[in-house]
Design a protein around this motif. Structure first.
Motif, PDB file in Angstrom:
ATOM      1  N   LYS A   1      43.892  33.312  47.665  1.00 10.93           N
ATOM      2  CA  LYS A   1      44.264  34.016  48.898  1.00 10.93           C
ATOM      3  C   LYS A   1      45.716  34.455  48.862  1.00 10.93           C
ATOM      4  O   LYS A   1      46.090  35.478  49.446  1.00 10.93           O
ATOM      5  CB  LYS A   1      44.030  33.092  50.099  1.00 10.93           C
ATOM      6  CG  LYS A   1      44.442  33.692  51.441  1.00 10.93           C
ATOM      7  CD  LYS A   1      44.222  32.699  52.563  1.00 10.93           C
ATOM      8  CE  LYS A   1      44.672  33.273  53.903  1.00 10.93           C
ATOM      9  NZ  LYS A   1      44.516  32.299  55.013  1.00 10.93           N
TER      10      LYS A   1
ATOM     11  N   GLU B   1      35.151  41.258  46.259  1.00 11.56           N
ATOM     12  CA  GLU B   1      34.670  42.612  46.017  1.00 11.56           C
ATOM     13  C   GLU B   1      33.934  42.696  44.680  1.00 11.56           C
ATOM     14  O   GLU B   1      32.879  43.343  44.572  1.00 11.56           O
ATOM     15  CB  GLU B   1      35.845  43.592  46.047  1.00 11.56           C
ATOM     16  CG  GLU B   1      36.438  43.776  47.440  1.00 11.56           C
ATOM     17  CD  GLU B   1      37.691  44.645  47.433  1.00 11.56           C
ATOM     18  OE1 GLU B   1      38.064  45.157  46.347  1.00 11.56           O
ATOM     19  OE2 GLU B   1      38.294  44.826  48.503  1.00 11.56           O
TER      20      GLU B   1
ATOM     21  N   THR C   1      40.491  38.530  47.773  1.00  9.88           N
ATOM     22  CA  THR C   1      39.699  39.671  48.249  1.00  9.88           C
ATOM     23  C   THR C   1      39.137  40.461  47.070  1.00  9.88           C
ATOM     24  O   THR C   1      38.004  40.939  47.117  1.00  9.88           O
ATOM     25  CB  THR C   1      40.538  40.589  49.153  1.00  9.88           C
ATOM     26  OG1 THR C   1      41.703  41.038  48.440  1.00  9.88           O
ATOM     27  CG2 THR C   1      40.980  39.857  50.406  1.00  9.88           C
ATOM     28  N   HIS C   2      39.917  40.572  46.001  1.00 11.39           N
ATOM     29  CA  HIS C   2      39.416  41.262  44.811  1.00 11.39           C
ATOM     30  C   HIS C   2      38.195  40.539  44.249  1.00 11.39           C
ATOM     31  O   HIS C   2      37.188  41.178  43.896  1.00 11.39           O
ATOM     32  CB  HIS C   2      40.519  41.329  43.760  1.00 11.39           C
ATOM     33  CG  HIS C   2      40.043  41.749  42.403  1.00 11.39           C
ATOM     34  ND1 HIS C   2      39.603  43.033  42.125  1.00 11.39           N
ATOM     35  CD2 HIS C   2      39.931  41.053  41.239  1.00 11.39           C
ATOM     36  CE1 HIS C   2      39.241  43.105  40.858  1.00 11.39           C
ATOM     37  NE2 HIS C   2      39.434  41.922  40.295  1.00 11.39           N
TER      38      HIS C   2
ATOM     39  N   ARG D   1      45.282  44.129  48.568  1.00  9.03           N
ATOM     40  CA  ARG D   1      44.334  43.176  48.000  1.00  9.03           C
ATOM     41  C   ARG D   1      45.064  41.964  47.409  1.00  9.03           C
ATOM     42  O   ARG D   1      46.142  42.083  46.852  1.00  9.03           O
ATOM     43  CB  ARG D   1      43.538  43.839  46.884  1.00  9.03           C
ATOM     44  CG  ARG D   1      42.207  44.409  47.299  1.00  9.03           C
ATOM     45  CD  ARG D   1      42.345  45.621  48.149  1.00  9.03           C
ATOM     46  NE  ARG D   1      41.044  46.270  48.368  1.00  9.03           N
ATOM     47  CZ  ARG D   1      40.946  47.480  48.875  1.00  9.03           C
ATOM     48  NH1 ARG D   1      42.020  48.165  49.222  1.00  9.03           N
ATOM     49  NH2 ARG D   1      39.751  48.020  49.070  1.00  9.03           N
TER      50      ARG D   1
END
Length: 383
Positions: A45, A68, A64-65, A60
């Protein structure tokens, strides 16, 4: 229904430490869940891709990457008849080994570790899930399945030549067949990583003001996606226009991987996961035309984002933080927290001591690295 070339739980080579099965989750679902709940995953994070963590809430992070990448991997795996749970587990774990400050931090740590066997983030991810996560009563690490470990170690392809220490050390105990390609699910995770970062680097670069929509409209794929949006919604406000165009760029990349991979799987006639591993080339690929287009996009991003003067300034400061933390902890391991200092002070060689220091630094978030550096050397200014 899984395709014949998919990895199945029934064919899994199991875990290094034997366990009973679960009545409610597959072995690869358990791997995924253990990754999500581990400490290293939570730290993502506050680890960044390009920008330093405090620079903005909308850029990002590694977390978050990774989410995804996992979403893309599930979509591609489902469409190709592959094992979604395995692909998701590898995708979620693929960045666990990154140190603070993205590739800048990795480059600085690799340089510091050059006399001691080097540093590689894929090898570090394997070390985290097989050793450094120490929460279970019966073993160190997460005791993941062979297939997930294989995917973490070689989702980018066979690991040839001199092996990073962490890979060599684990492989000696649990052969991951590093000379061969990984299963199709790990190959999906690797291409999903490419898709995710190509798309979000364009998005983050626009948001940061490093380049404009006019600057990227001449790029392959990107230009025609903006043209399509402008035809369909003339006069659309800038933010929605940008979003609609870039989501189409995302979709073009996914569709290309699906079509090219279907073609390769059809013409090769592979009928098992073992044949995928033994095949001399990856079966999950972009088309040659897409690879050519992506090279142009990456060259643009390299020149206009990764080498932008504001990013270069922060990269220099970030590299100095990592380098000086390494120097200070090697000079005086007693400054490490108690568990780490005890191990470092008791190390039988400078090489073993350096690996302990590198493990500690690699686990830091951007914020914590800055705080540690400030405590030892004075404040790293954020401008």
């Amino acid at each position: 229904m899984l395709a014949p070339y998919a990895t199945t739980e029934q064919e899994s080579r199991g875990r290094l430490h034997g366990e009973g099965g679960s009545a409610h989750r597959s072995a690869f679902q358990r791997d995924r869940d253990r990754i999500i709940h581990c400490s290293a995953f939570r730290r993502l994070k506050h680890k960044t891709q390009v920008f330093v963590e405090h620079e903005g809430d909308y850029f990002r992070t590694r977390l978050t990457h990774s989410i995804e990448v996992a979403q893309v991997a599930r979509t591609i795996s489902r469409t190709l008849g592959l094992n979604e749970d395995l692909a998701e587990a590898v995708a979620l774990a693929h960045d666990l080994g990154h140190p603070p400050f993205g590739h800048t931090g990795e480059d600085a740590l690799a340089e510091a570790m050059a006399p001691y066997g080097g540093f590689d983030h894929n090898a570090q991810a394997l070390k985290i899930v097989t050793d450094l996560e120490r929460h279970y009563a019966e073993w160190d690490g997460l005791n993941l399945t062979w297939e997930t470990l294989e995917g973490i170690a070689k989702h980018n392809g066979p690991v040839l030549g001199e092996l990073p220490f962490a890979l060599a050390d684990y492989d000696a105990r649990h052969d991951l067949e590093l000379h061969s390609h990984a299963g199709a699910e790990a190959q999906v995770a690797a291409l999903s990583d490419d898709i995710a970062y190509n798309n979000h680097d364009l998005h983050d670069g626009l948001r940061a003001g490093l380049f404009s929509v006019d600057d990227i409209r001449g790029l392959p794929i990107v230009g025609r996606c903006f043209e399509e949006v402008d035809r369909k919604w003339p006069g659309l406000d800038a933010e929605r226009r940008q979003h609609e165009a870039l989501r189409r760029v995302f979709g073009v990349m996914v569709e290309d991987v699906l079509e090219e991979s279907k073609r390769l799987l059809r013409v090769t006639g592979l009928s098992s996961a073992a044949e995928v591993r033994a095949h001399g080339a990856p079966v999950i690929q972009f088309s040659p035309a897409m690879w050519a287009d992506l090279k142009v996009i990456r060259a643009f991003l390299f020149a206009n984002m990764y080498r932008h003067w504001t990013v270069r300034r922060m990269r220099r400061k970030a590299a100095r933080v990592v380098r000086e933390l390494f120097e200070d902890f090697m000079a005086d391991p007693g400054m490490l927290p108690p568990d780490w200092s005890e191990a470092a002070l008791g190390a039988r060689s400078d090489t073993l001591r350096a690996r302990i220091v590198a493990d500690y630094i690699a686990g830091m978030t951007d914020r914590f690295a800055i705080e540690e550096h400030r405590a030892l050397r004075g404040e790293m200014k954020r401008s």
